[in-house]
Design a protein around this motif. Sequence first.
Motif, PDB file in Angstrom:
ATOM      1  N   ARG A 181     -31.695 -31.799  43.089  1.00 42.63           N
ATOM      2  CA  ARG A 181     -32.388 -31.484  43.947  1.00 42.63           C
ATOM      3  C   ARG A 181     -32.095 -31.834  45.530  1.00 42.63           C
ATOM      4  N   TRP A 182     -30.775 -33.459  45.152  1.00 43.07           N
ATOM      5  CA  TRP A 182     -29.860 -34.179  46.629  1.00 43.07           C
ATOM      6  C   TRP A 182     -28.959 -33.188  46.488  1.00 43.07           C
ATOM      7  N   ILE A 183     -28.680 -32.797  46.474  1.00 42.58           N
ATOM      8  CA  ILE A 183     -27.620 -31.627  46.390  1.00 42.58           C
ATOM      9  C   ILE A 183     -27.817 -30.482  47.293  1.00 42.58           C
ATOM     10  N   VAL A 184     -29.309 -30.044  46.719  1.00 43.90           N
ATOM     11  CA  VAL A 184     -29.154 -28.764  47.168  1.00 43.90           C
ATOM     12  C   VAL A 184     -29.822 -29.075  48.610  1.00 43.90           C
ATOM     13  N   GLY A 185     -30.579 -29.908  49.585  1.00 44.66           N
ATOM     14  CA  GLY A 185     -30.949 -31.097  50.369  1.00 44.66           C
ATOM     15  C   GLY A 185     -29.806 -30.434  51.317  1.00 44.66           C
ATOM     16  N   ARG A 186     -28.053 -31.314  50.910  1.00 46.30           N
ATOM     17  CA  ARG A 186     -26.558 -31.328  51.432  1.00 46.30           C
ATOM     18  C   ARG A 186     -26.447 -29.641  52.351  1.00 46.30           C
TER      19      ARG A 186
ATOM     20  N   PRO B  53     -34.921 -23.095  36.929  1.00 49.74           N
ATOM     21  CA  PRO B  53     -35.139 -24.197  36.478  1.00 49.74           C
ATOM     22  C   PRO B  53     -36.715 -24.312  37.791  1.00 49.74           C
ATOM     23  N   THR B  54     -37.697 -25.081  37.481  1.00 49.36           N
ATOM     24  CA  THR B  54     -38.896 -24.452  38.425  1.00 49.36           C
ATOM     25  C   THR B  54     -38.261 -26.280  39.683  1.00 49.36           C
ATOM     26  N   ASP B  55     -37.857 -27.623  38.416  1.00 50.23           N
ATOM     27  CA  ASP B  55     -37.762 -28.760  39.388  1.00 50.23           C
ATOM     28  C   ASP B  55     -36.077 -28.616  40.218  1.00 50.23           C
ATOM     29  N   CYS B  56     -35.155 -28.032  40.034  1.00 52.54           N
ATOM     30  CA  CYS B  56     -33.875 -28.381  40.890  1.00 52.54           C
ATOM     31  C   CYS B  56     -33.784 -28.108  41.918  1.00 52.54           C
TER      32      CYS B  56
ATOM     33  N   TRP C 163     -25.410 -28.563  55.133  1.00 47.43           N
ATOM     34  CA  TRP C 163     -23.889 -27.861  55.275  1.00 47.43           C
ATOM     35  C   TRP C 163     -23.405 -26.345  56.088  1.00 47.43           C
ATOM     36  N   THR C 164     -24.701 -26.152  55.023  1.00 49.56           N
ATOM     37  CA  THR C 164     -24.938 -24.649  55.940  1.00 49.56           C
ATOM     38  C   THR C 164     -25.147 -24.379  56.750  1.00 49.56           C
ATOM     39  N   GLN C 165     -26.014 -25.354  57.848  1.00 51.21           N
ATOM     40  CA  GLN C 165     -26.203 -25.589  59.381  1.00 51.21           C
ATOM     41  C   GLN C 165     -24.933 -25.082  60.322  1.00 51.21           C
TER      42      GLN C 165
ATOM     43  N   LEU D 298     -34.129 -25.297  44.203  1.00 53.86           N
ATOM     44  CA  LEU D 298     -33.653 -23.823  44.254  1.00 53.86           C
ATOM     45  C   LEU D 298     -35.082 -22.986  43.739  1.00 53.86           C
ATOM     46  N   THR D 299     -35.845 -22.099  44.763  1.00 50.17           N
ATOM     47  CA  THR D 299     -36.399 -21.404  43.826  1.00 50.17           C
ATOM     48  C   THR D 299     -35.187 -19.645  43.165  1.00 50.17           C
ATOM     49  N   HIS D 300     -34.399 -19.730  44.175  1.00 47.12           N
ATOM     50  CA  HIS D 300     -34.034 -18.489  43.611  1.00 47.12           C
ATOM     51  C   HIS D 300     -32.173 -18.067  44.035  1.00 47.12           C
ATOM     52  N   GLY D 301     -31.232 -18.164  44.088  1.00 45.38           N
ATOM     53  CA  GLY D 301     -30.016 -17.543  43.347  1.00 45.38           C
ATOM     54  C   GLY D 301     -29.108 -19.201  43.215  1.00 45.38           C
ATOM     55  N   ARG D 302     -28.478 -18.535  42.829  1.00 48.06           N
ATOM     56  CA  ARG D 302     -27.409 -19.984  42.302  1.00 48.06           C
ATOM     57  C   ARG D 302     -25.928 -21.015  43.377  1.00 48.06           C
ATOM     58  N   ILE D 303     -25.712 -21.970  43.290  1.00 46.55           N
ATOM     59  CA  ILE D 303     -25.248 -22.664  43.538  1.00 46.55           C
ATOM     60  C   ILE D 303     -23.642 -23.357  43.216  1.00 46.55           C
ATOM     61  N   ASN D 304     -22.252 -22.816  43.119  1.00 50.56           N
ATOM     62  CA  ASN D 304     -21.623 -23.605  42.685  1.00 50.56           C
ATOM     63  C   ASN D 304     -20.971 -23.938  43.639  1.00 50.56           C
ATOM     64  N   ILE D 305     -20.710 -25.811  43.023  1.00 56.05           N
ATOM     65  CA  ILE D 305     -19.636 -26.715  44.120  1.00 56.05           C
ATOM     66  C   ILE D 305     -17.878 -26.830  42.827  1.00 56.05           C
TER      67      ILE D 305
END
Length: 238
Positions: free
Chosen positions: A41-46, A218-221, A50-52, A223-230
């Motif tokens: 969740r923290w990385i999703v926040g970052r 997963p509901t707690d990750c 980044w996308t801004q 992201l509600t949809h899609g996938r991030i890969n770093i």
Amino acid sequence: MSEDALFPLELVQPEAYDAEPRLIAPGAVHVPGWLTSEQQRWIVGRFGEWTQGPVPLRAATLPGGRRMSVRTVCLGWHWQPYKYTREATDVNGRPVLDFPDWMVRLGRKAVADAYSSVGVVDGTLADPAEDYTPDAALVNFYDDGAAMGMHQDKDERSTAPVVSLSIGESCLFRFGNTETRTKPYTDVELRSGDLFVFGGPSRFAYHGIPKVLPGTAPTDCGLTHGRINITMRVTGLS
Ligand code: MD3
Ligand code: FE
């Protein structure tokens, strides 16, 4: 028969069936569930930051004129087909974001954890005494229908490992061989929180993402949809 004898346990905790770190090929280690849901969740926040900008999430255009279905934002160095630059000259000319210190530390822990988990001790780092210091990350976002064809990553002037982190929907990851973009392959499902490290003889193997599995985040990750890969890399550039 009591009803609970039929309870589908695998729907409750599917990862319990495949949770062990695994050597997929020499130098290629899959560590399921490496990131906690809080870290995800923290990385999703970052990622949201980044996308801004200054450079937006963008689908790269390949030399033949086709656009990738995956969209990417970069850290440290901007990747475009097929080179690294400090400014996004193929997007808006703006400077790439800095590579964060926390990600250097995360990358070092990733390599150490992955290789120690399967007992890899060989020269997957150019100099094993030297710390792993990634200086570029490609942060890929896959939404509905996005995929990535079989390719090698060879724009870096370093043989240091690539570290991959997955968040959100699961995907099918296809790990090939260094000779051809065709078989033999090993197919692996990558799930939210998984770590993969590709070093040594696996560093220049063909690989791709044939598909993302919709609705599997997963509901707690975070992201509600899609996938991030770093993917973290050592460019060998300065
Ligand atoms: C094996 N990304 O960004 S991660 C890429 O899930 C890329 O977005 C995929 O391939 C993704 O280039 C796959 C796994 C991966 C990444 C880099 C590698 C595997 C690799 C580099 C060398 C060998
Ligand atoms: Fe790649």
